[in-house]
Design a protein around this motif. Structure first.
Motif, short mmCIF file in Angstrom:
data_model
loop_
_atom_site.label_atom_id
_atom_site.label_comp_id
_atom_site.label_asym_id
_atom_site.label_seq_id
_atom_site.Cartn_x
_atom_site.Cartn_y
_atom_site.Cartn_z
N THR A 1 0.83 -1.20 0.00
CA THR A 1 0.00 0.00 0.00
C THR A 1 0.86 1.25 0.00
O THR A 1 1.78 1.38 0.82
N THR A 2 0.54 2.17 -0.90
CA THR A 2 1.25 3.44 -1.00
C THR A 2 0.24 4.58 -1.02
O THR A 2 -0.79 4.49 -1.69
N VAL A 3 0.54 5.65 -0.28
CA VAL A 3 -0.29 6.84 -0.31
C VAL A 3 0.47 7.91 -1.09
O VAL A 3 1.59 8.26 -0.73
N VAL B 1 -4.76 6.39 -2.55
CA VAL B 1 -4.24 5.12 -2.02
C VAL B 1 -4.18 4.10 -3.15
O VAL B 1 -5.18 3.82 -3.81
N LYS C 1 -1.74 5.14 8.88
CA LYS C 1 -0.64 6.11 9.00
C LYS C 1 0.50 5.75 8.05
O LYS C 1 1.27 4.85 8.34
N PRO C 2 0.63 6.48 6.95
CA PRO C 2 1.77 6.22 6.08
C PRO C 2 3.09 6.58 6.75
O PRO C 2 3.15 7.52 7.55
N ASP C 3 4.15 5.83 6.41
CA ASP C 3 5.47 6.20 6.90
C ASP C 3 6.04 7.31 6.00
O ASP C 3 5.36 7.83 5.12
N ASP D 1 7.88 7.26 3.55
CA ASP D 1 7.87 6.94 2.11
C ASP D 1 6.45 6.79 1.57
O ASP D 1 6.27 6.39 0.40
N GLY D 2 5.46 7.06 2.42
CA GLY D 2 4.09 6.92 1.97
C GLY D 2 3.58 5.49 1.99
O GLY D 2 2.56 5.18 1.41
N ARG D 3 4.31 4.62 2.70
CA ARG D 3 3.94 3.21 2.75
C ARG D 3 3.11 2.91 3.99
O ARG D 3 3.34 3.49 5.05
N VAL D 4 2.15 1.99 3.83
CA VAL D 4 1.37 1.53 4.98
C VAL D 4 1.39 0.00 4.98
O VAL D 4 1.05 -0.62 3.96
N SER D 5 1.81 -0.58 6.09
CA SER D 5 1.88 -2.04 6.21
C SER D 5 0.81 -2.53 7.18
O SER D 5 0.26 -1.75 7.96
#
Ligand code: CUA
Length: 136
Positions: free
Chosen positions: A22-24, A30, A124-126, A128-132
């Motif tokens: 997942t990337t924001v 999303v 909550k994206p990190d 880098d815009g990633r959500v795990s």
């Protein structure tokens, strides 16, 4: 239909390993990228927000797979050589199952992933815009 080379899709470009999941985007959009391969989805778990449009993009390096997400309108085939794209908005929170529904070989029935649908407050994206997926 968007074409993609099944022989190299995991090596570079949007379906390279570091781009899966997942990337924001900067615009808040999303996007989830998933590889369907004998006999698993990569990644095995994806995190998505409730109540926001999500774009799901799938590709396969091997054979035809299919997938659905229980309790949603998501249902598509994944054909070698093409990107399968689906839009949806998840309306509830919780874990949903995403099984492969196209016979793809002996491990077909073991091929499924989890869709973790969370409220916006937990999405909550990190940097880098990633959500795990949350570990549970
Ligand atoms: Cu993949 Cu059945």
């Amino acid at each position: 239909m968007e074409r993609i080379d099944p022989k190299t899709l995991h090596l570079s470009g949007e379906f390279a390993e570091q781009n899966l999941g997942t990337t924001v985007g900067a615009d808040g959009g999303v996007t989830v990228r998933i590889i369907a391969t004998q006999f698993m989805f990569v990644p095995r778990c994806i995190a998505v927000p409730r109540g926001r449009p999500v774009t799901l993009r799938f590709a396969t390096p091997d054979v035809i797979h299919g997938l659905l997400i229980t309790g949603t309108n998501v249902n598509t085939m994944v054909v070698p050589g093409f990107v399968a794209q689906v839009y949806t908005t998840f309306t509830s929170t919780g874990d949903l199952l995403m099984p492969c529904h196209e016979y793809c070989g002996l491990g077909h029935s073991d091929m499924w992933a989890t869709v973790q649908t969370v409220p916006e407050s937990e999405f909550k994206p990190d940097r880098d815009g990633r959500v795990s997926c949350a570990q549970r």
